[in-house]
Design an enzyme around this catalytic site. Sequence first.
Site: not given
Length: 264
Positions: A57-58, A126, A129, A135, A153
Amino acid sequence: MAMAYLGSKKANAAALMSSPSLSPYQRILTQDELKKIAAYKAVEFVESGMVLGLGTGSTAKHAIDRIGELLQQGKLSNIVGIPTSTMTHEQALSLGIPLSDLDNHPVLDLAIDGADEVDPDMNLVKGRGGSLLREKMIEGCCKKFVVIVDESKLVDYVGGSGLAMPVEIVPFCWKFTAQKLQSLFEEAGCVAKLRTSPENGKPFVTDNGNFIIDLYFKKDIGDLKAAGDAILRLAGVVEHGMFLDMTTTLIVAGELGVTVRHKC
């Protein structure tokens, strides 16, 4: 345990300022800059010789970039990374980070990853993405799991953002599975939607060849462990995106600075 104040956001962000004509006090940091601050703080937990879970992710991308930079500078050495997605695998390779897998390293020293939501008990959502299964497998094998987010978040309860709580499912009879998932949380006003690719409108396919059903809640779903167990009991479900009681350290970058909270 209350979050501990670690310093001014503006002071920590000085190196991120793109224009030399602006002082740190003359503009508001972007969300991406806040993510970078949290990511760099998390990398301070990394030591030479560690086996690391590399998130997706980013926000996690900034942490991986930083680890690669420190390896190139010789400030870190003998690092082994376990990537949580094909995307992360490719990024780590491009930075020269040595990689392995859980078969060879079943216990990891540390994992760093972002999150889509964080509730007051440091439970996470989570998977927006699409990498939730890998994960969870990797971050569930870690001695320490450091979660990095910007303050947007933070939510009052799981699902509180009104955005998706992902569930990875097998493609076979996906509509049936989606209906079962929606009916589980009818009292919370749940709506279940198949995730599709914005490029072609076809079902989004995970790295594992599965589909994702995104659940949207209008109300708190209550006991998260009971909810997670109920989801996993449905035939066709592979994994859900609630990461419960897994976070050991939470790092948040926001308007008041960088804060760190450790699991009690």
